[in-house]
Design an enzyme around this catalytic site. Sequence first.
Site, short mmCIF file in Angstrom:
data_model
loop_
_atom_site.label_atom_id
_atom_site.label_comp_id
_atom_site.label_asym_id
_atom_site.label_seq_id
_atom_site.Cartn_x
_atom_site.Cartn_y
_atom_site.Cartn_z
N CYS A 107 0.89 -1.18 0.00
CA CYS A 107 0.00 0.00 0.00
C CYS A 107 0.92 1.22 0.00
O CYS A 107 1.18 1.80 1.04
CB CYS A 107 -0.87 0.00 1.25
SG CYS A 107 -1.96 -1.43 1.38
N ASN A 112 6.48 7.30 1.12
CA ASN A 112 7.47 7.54 2.18
C ASN A 112 8.19 6.26 2.58
O ASN A 112 9.42 6.23 2.71
CB ASN A 112 6.78 8.13 3.41
CG ASN A 112 6.33 9.55 3.16
OD1 ASN A 112 7.15 10.45 3.03
ND2 ASN A 112 5.04 9.74 3.06
N LYS A 113 7.42 5.21 2.76
CA LYS A 113 8.04 3.95 3.22
C LYS A 113 8.71 3.22 2.07
O LYS A 113 9.71 2.54 2.26
CB LYS A 113 7.00 3.09 3.94
CG LYS A 113 6.46 3.80 5.18
CD LYS A 113 5.42 3.04 5.92
CE LYS A 113 4.78 3.89 7.02
NZ LYS A 113 3.85 4.92 6.55
N GLU A 147 -0.03 0.23 -5.60
CA GLU A 147 -0.95 1.29 -5.20
C GLU A 147 -2.22 1.17 -6.04
O GLU A 147 -2.19 1.23 -7.25
CB GLU A 147 -0.31 2.68 -5.39
CG GLU A 147 -1.24 3.84 -5.11
CD GLU A 147 -1.99 3.77 -3.78
OE1 GLU A 147 -1.37 3.58 -2.73
OE2 GLU A 147 -3.25 3.87 -3.82
N ASP A 176 -4.47 -3.50 -7.36
CA ASP A 176 -4.88 -3.97 -6.03
C ASP A 176 -3.90 -5.06 -5.59
O ASP A 176 -3.72 -6.07 -6.30
CB ASP A 176 -6.31 -4.53 -6.16
CG ASP A 176 -6.90 -4.96 -4.82
OD1 ASP A 176 -6.13 -5.14 -3.86
OD2 ASP A 176 -8.12 -5.12 -4.77
N ASP A 196 1.07 -1.31 4.99
CA ASP A 196 0.70 -0.06 5.67
C ASP A 196 -0.65 0.38 5.10
O ASP A 196 -0.75 1.39 4.42
CB ASP A 196 1.81 0.97 5.38
CG ASP A 196 1.65 2.27 6.15
OD1 ASP A 196 1.34 2.22 7.34
OD2 ASP A 196 1.83 3.34 5.53
N CYS A 316 -1.71 4.14 11.20
CA CYS A 316 -1.60 5.39 11.97
C CYS A 316 -2.89 5.57 12.76
O CYS A 316 -3.47 6.65 12.80
CB CYS A 316 -1.29 6.58 11.06
SG CYS A 316 -2.37 6.75 9.65
N1 SAM Z 1 2.78 3.59 2.94
C1 SAM Z 1 2.40 4.92 2.49
C2 SAM Z 1 3.50 5.88 2.86
O1 SAM Z 1 4.16 5.68 3.88
O2 SAM Z 1 3.75 6.85 2.14
C3 SAM Z 1 1.06 5.34 3.02
C4 SAM Z 1 -0.02 4.34 2.66
S1 SAM Z 1 -1.67 4.88 2.97
C5 SAM Z 1 -1.84 4.62 4.67
C6 SAM Z 1 -2.56 3.54 2.28
C7 SAM Z 1 -2.50 3.46 0.78
O3 SAM Z 1 -2.91 2.15 0.40
C8 SAM Z 1 -3.43 4.40 0.05
O4 SAM Z 1 -2.71 5.14 -0.89
C9 SAM Z 1 -4.44 3.49 -0.63
O5 SAM Z 1 -4.89 3.99 -1.86
C10 SAM Z 1 -3.65 2.21 -0.79
N2 SAM Z 1 -4.44 0.96 -0.85
C11 SAM Z 1 -5.54 0.63 -0.16
N3 SAM Z 1 -5.95 -0.61 -0.45
C12 SAM Z 1 -5.07 -1.10 -1.33
C13 SAM Z 1 -4.96 -2.35 -2.02
N4 SAM Z 1 -5.85 -3.32 -1.83
N5 SAM Z 1 -3.93 -2.52 -2.87
C14 SAM Z 1 -3.02 -1.53 -3.05
N6 SAM Z 1 -3.10 -0.31 -2.46
C15 SAM Z 1 -4.10 -0.11 -1.60
#
Ligand code: SAM
Length: 405
Positions: A107, A112-113, A147, A176, A196, A316
């Site tokens: 995700c 950032n990660k 993403e 996904d 995350d 978070c």
């Molecule tokens: N790890 C990121 C960072 O540190 O910059 C922040 C991630 S944010 C909490 C969660 C992200 O997961 C969102 O951008 C969302 O669109 C994505 N997301 C949610 N469900 C997902 C899935 N099933 N597959 C891929 N990405 C997904």
Amino acid sequence: NTSGIPVTTHPRWIRINTLKTTLEDQLATTFKDYTRAAEVSEVQKRGGKKIFLDAHVPNLIAVPPSADLTKSAAYTSGALIFQDKASCFPAYLLDPLAEDGDVIDSCAAPGNKTTHLASILASHSPAVDIADPSTLAELPQRIHAFEKDKVRATTLAKMVALAGSEGMTKIHAATDFLKADPESPQFAKVGALLLDPSCSGSGIVGRDDMPELHLPSEAKGGPAAGGKPGGKGAKGKGKGKDKPAEDEKPSSQKRKRDSEEEEKVEVLLDDDGVPTAITSAQDLQARLAALAAFQLTLLLHAMRFPGARKITYSTCSEHNEENEGVVLAALGSEVARERGWRVLRRDEQVGGMKRWDVRGVEGPEGEYEKISEGCIRANKGDGEGTMGFFVCPFVRDGEGGDVEA
Ligand code: SAM
């Protein structure tokens, strides 16, 4: 505040991007006029040029929130990345080594990660020379960054490029993670996964402390920078790198914090961005149950990658349901039992994390007691200057699925 104790604010945490620079170089250039702070509390006040070197996460510094570095060459070139201390825990704790093979960031946006993982992978390779970026592309390890949201994937690509980690990162844009086949040959060498997922965001610190997605303006790329294009549900409050995308959540309702009444008012946004207050404990419980089910599904999917040996799961959120509750449910699953996944004990964790004393909660009934010491929490407002955060490291030392060189 009548106590006479100065009001503290959230410091500006900055990760030194070791793909582009070194801590020593930054201390000698960007921060040459700054004096060293012995305690984080010294950079939790506005004003002054002070710099605090973090004692837990390598290459992490903090300066007062009033220090404007957004126009500095180091920031605009991607050498400095604004990233909360707690948000640096997952990649550091995952600690991907050369023998761990490829890494999945499930995700990833805004990245950032992902970029932190790249920096750690490179730091473990003696062949990497940051003065010669071609040496990065030659690293045998890859990061697969998933993403789901198309617009946020564009932001991710920009951040990965700006951080200098393009050559070692394969972005699975608008994809996904749940659709990624663990048995696919392209993931055969995946030994570590960082999870995350979107969460309630209840640990996010208020609006002033977290600039939009922590990207220099030229890298933001229009509406992606604020999350959802058109701004539905993203009205500039509670914005942060970990702010969940507004449209990937399992429930149709979107929740955010009301920054004016941060501790008291929970706000839900429906699909049209219309706020609906959570009026009862049941509403909140239903929302948390839906999020936890989604987070557990992702975590169990990660556990199915045959070569995987390490996972970090993070949110978070301050809610047990999304944190220790998900960990406990995952451990009780068939895949975890069959493959031998367990929580990495505190004494097995990477140095700085071993020394971090804020651990998981035990739960009102002591239900999380067995896993709490291995879990890590950060609590906003407790003097450490972090956002509210949770991370749990999983490890698997069972048979089979070895990563091939
Ligand atoms: N790890 C990121 C960072 O540190 O910059 C922040 C991630 S944010 C909490 C969660 C992200 O997961 C969102 O951008 C969302 O669109 C994505 N997301 C949610 N469900 C997902 C899935 N099933 N597959 C891929 N990405 C997904």
